[in-house]
Write an enzyme that holds these catalytic residues in place. Structure first.
Site, PDB file in Angstrom:
ATOM      1  N   ASP A   1       0.247  -5.071   4.857  1.00 38.36           N
ATOM      2  CA  ASP A   1      -1.093  -4.453   4.920  1.00 38.36           C
ATOM      3  C   ASP A   1      -2.069  -5.498   4.602  1.00 38.36           C
ATOM      4  OD1 ASP A   1      -2.780  -2.316   5.683  1.00 38.36           O
ATOM      5  OD2 ASP A   1      -2.753  -1.514   3.554  1.00 38.36           O
TER       6      ASP A   1
ATOM      7  N   LYS B   1       1.902   7.816   1.220  1.00 42.70           N
ATOM      8  CA  LYS B   1       2.332   8.232   2.658  1.00 42.70           C
ATOM      9  C   LYS B   1       3.538   8.836   2.647  1.00 42.70           C
ATOM     10  CE  LYS B   1      -0.166   3.638   3.516  1.00 42.70           C
ATOM     11  NZ  LYS B   1      -0.952   3.768   4.342  1.00 42.70           N
TER      12      LYS B   1
ATOM     13  N   ASP C   1       0.790  -1.245   0.035  1.00 39.15           N
ATOM     14  CA  ASP C   1       0.006  -0.007  -0.036  1.00 39.15           C
ATOM     15  C   ASP C   1       0.967   1.265  -0.010  1.00 39.15           C
ATOM     16  OD1 ASP C   1      -2.125   1.945   0.260  1.00 39.15           O
ATOM     17  OD2 ASP C   1      -2.152   1.784   2.412  1.00 39.15           O
TER      18      ASP C   1
ATOM     19  N   ARG D   1     -10.789  -0.316   2.621  1.00 41.76           N
ATOM     20  CA  ARG D   1     -12.293  -0.402   3.078  1.00 41.76           C
ATOM     21  C   ARG D   1     -12.800  -0.765   1.440  1.00 41.76           C
ATOM     22  NH1 ARG D   1     -12.531   5.186   6.224  1.00 41.76           N
ATOM     23  NH2 ARG D   1     -10.610   4.023   6.690  1.00 41.76           N
TER      24      ARG D   1
END
Length: 576
Positions: free
Chosen positions: A370, A357, A350, A434
């Site tokens: 992740d 990030k 990720d 999600r």
């Protein structure tokens, strides 16, 4: 994962089935076919070029896991006098209460008194010099003459010991002591076991065995040099014997092999473990236990047919294609009383996407893990395939992919449509887990299951709330909460139920779509759970486990295998 402090990883390796009931550690072997096993059948010249790129990326750095010869440890339960046991280390689990002495500085505890008497008072003398009092974390291993054992070890259990975690910790401490002493034969006894019920003795022995196996395991697949463990046999003294205990020890073996499998998945780097390789590992589990497990792997085109727009949007930027994993466990005989689904987040890496990030604490270098939720689900599948609980059907579901950055990638502000028709405005591409779980939960609901548990390294907010050792759970069902919490206590893992505050959903509303995918920092783990709820059939009992904290051990810099014990315990309890 949004603003996460810790995250989940994935791993690649080939698993060989244990050769006997005494082989507890996953045996790995490298194979040149691994480089090709994840490739999807080409659908034209363009797909063929992409596949070639995928293979090159998957072997970036030419890194492959080294083969490991896993040690074979045999466990036996014996009822013999501790002074008569012969071997390398006799380890005694001692509470602070056990370590009380009388006015003459003699042990009051019968086991310690007998050992000390046999050694002419040397045990009391050495323990005093070492300032050992039985506190948690204390241990002393001394070489003493006069016993059949070459060494006597005292392992502190604290004021009292009654939990799975405490006895698993005892096993881990003994494994560490055996490794340091290069011991081959070890015995473990509790200073006080006479007050334990018959059932408690079974669970205690199982926890000790599991802890010893896990403590003996060291993931050296990516090291150029490694030391082999010498531990060959462990005797459990004073906790009974017979078929029931042997069955419980076998359970510990099966559970431990699943935990080790999950840990090694999380430890493996993203240049080795791609979504396709994760799917291949899942298929190998099903093939290994084909009498009860079957595998169905969906490629991108099949996911398009199921209208998994939310999941595929996350995968769109990666050169490594998405793979949707579905393993099914069905008992070989007898009626099915419960149908369960375990859904794991499967982000093998990720980057954060366009919301990349950055900055201190972003942990982008750890984002291989992740996929810890998927590792928990597949580790549980491996254990369940061996345990073979009757009366329960289990679906293991993972939407595996990478969250990368490219011209084909999902952008902030894009609107994606999930497979249940609901639309999502993507206001943060780093809230990708999600989005993948949305379609996975719709798929799980469509399998006709009664209960769903999903696991994910979903939010940094949960780490802030509960710290690195406790996972947050969210569910509308009090009944399911009690079931899973009971399973976590039996499995030695820590969960804490957090509220699902419906009023917080206001922050998740979009002006142009059904919802956004993040609602801001306040209550971030709660709004994430409320988001997932939109994709679960209301008739199905559902729980979300946010395991962002306990999935990774920062001190040891390795995966923990968190969630597998709880899932296996929960499935087994639903089978009876």
């Amino acid at each position: 994962m949004v603003a996460i402090v810790v995250s989940l990883a994935s791993t690649l390796f080939t698993v060989a089935a244990p050769s006997s009931s005494t082989s507890f550690l996953t045996k790995l072997r490298s194979s040149p076919t691994l480089r090709l096993s994840f490739a999807v059948t080409p659908l034209g010249s363009r797909r063929g070029k992409l596949m070639a790129h995928t293979i090159a990326r998957a072997t970036l750095g030419l890194t492959q896991p080294s083969p490991i010869e896993s040690p074979k440890i045999s466990f036996a339960a014996k009822e013999i006098d501790v002074t008569e046991w012969k071997g390398d280390i006799l380890a005694v689990g001692v509470t602070e209460k056990d370590f009380k002495k009388d006015d003459n500085s003699k042990f009051e505890n019968p086991i310690l008194k007998k050992l000390d008497s046999h050694l002419g008072g040397l045990l009391a003398e050495v323990s005093s010099e070492e300032d050992f009092s039985g506190k948690v974390g204390q241990s002393t291993i001394v070489r003493l003459p006069g016993l059949g054992s070459k060494r006597v070890g005292l392992i502190g259990l604290g004021q009292s010991a009654s939990t799975t975690a405490a006895f698993r910790g005892l096993g881990e401490a003994v494994a560490a002591a055996a490794k340091a002493a290069q011991a081959s034969d070890v015995a473990i006894v509790l200073a006080s076991s006479e007050d334990l019920s018959a059932e408690s003795k079974l669970t205690t022995a199982s926890a000790i065995v599991s802890g010893t196996v896990l403590g003996s395991h060291e993931d050296t697949r990516y090291r150029s040099e490694s030391k082999k463990s010498n531990l060959k046999s462990v005797d459990i003294l004073g906790l009974g014997s017979g078929p029931e205990l042997e069955k419980k020890l076998k359970y510990a073996e099966d559970l431990s092999s699943g935990i080790i499998f999950g840990k090694e998945l999380v430890n493996s780097p993203a240049n080795v473990l791609t979504p396709g390789v994760l799917a291949e590992e899942a298929s190998k589990i099903a093939a290994e236990y084909s009498d009860v497990l079957s595998a169905k792997i969906l490629d991108v085109e099949q996911c398009k047919e199921l209208k998994m727009g939310s999941y595929l949007a996350v995968a769109a930027a990666s050169a490594n294609p998405a793979h949707f994993i579905h393993l099914t466990y069905k008992p070989s005989s007898g009626p099915v009383k419960a149908k369960l689904a375990l859904v794991g987040k499967g982000l093998t890496f990720d980057s954060g996407g366009y919301n990349i990030k950055t900055g201190p604490g972003c942990s982008i270098e750890l984002m291989k893990f992740d996929m810890g939720g998927s590792a928990a689900v597949l580790g549980a599948a491996k254990a369940i395939g061996q345990i073979k609980p009757p009366g329960v059907e289990v679906h293991f579901i993972v939407a595996a992919c990478e969250n990368m950055i490219s011209g084909t990638g999902m952008r902030p502000g894009d609107i994606v449509t999930a497979s249940n028709g609901k639309t999502i405005e993507v206001n943060n591409t780093d809230a990708e887990g999600r989005l993948t779980l949305a379609d996975a939960l719709v798929y799980a609901s469509n399998q006709g299951v009664d209960k769903i548990v999903d696991l994910a390294t979903l939010t940094g907010a949960c780490v802030v709330a509960l710290g690195p050792s406790i996972a947050g759970i969210f569910t509308p069902s009090d009944e399911l909460a009690k079931e899973v919490v009971a399973a976590s206590e039996a499995g030695g893992e820590k969960l804490w139920r957090l509220p699902m505050e419906d009023s917080y959903w206001e922050s998740m509303k979009s002006g142009i779509a059904d919802m956004v995918n993040t609602g801001g920092r306040p209550g971030g783990s709660i709004t994430a759970a409320l988001f997932l709820k939109q994709f679960v059939d209301e008739k199905v009992q559902w729980m979300h486990i946010d395991m962002a904290g306990p999935v990774w051990n920062d001190k040891k810099r390795t995966a923990t295998g968190f969630g597998i014990s709880t899932l296996v315990e929960w499935v087994v309890k639903n089978s009876s």
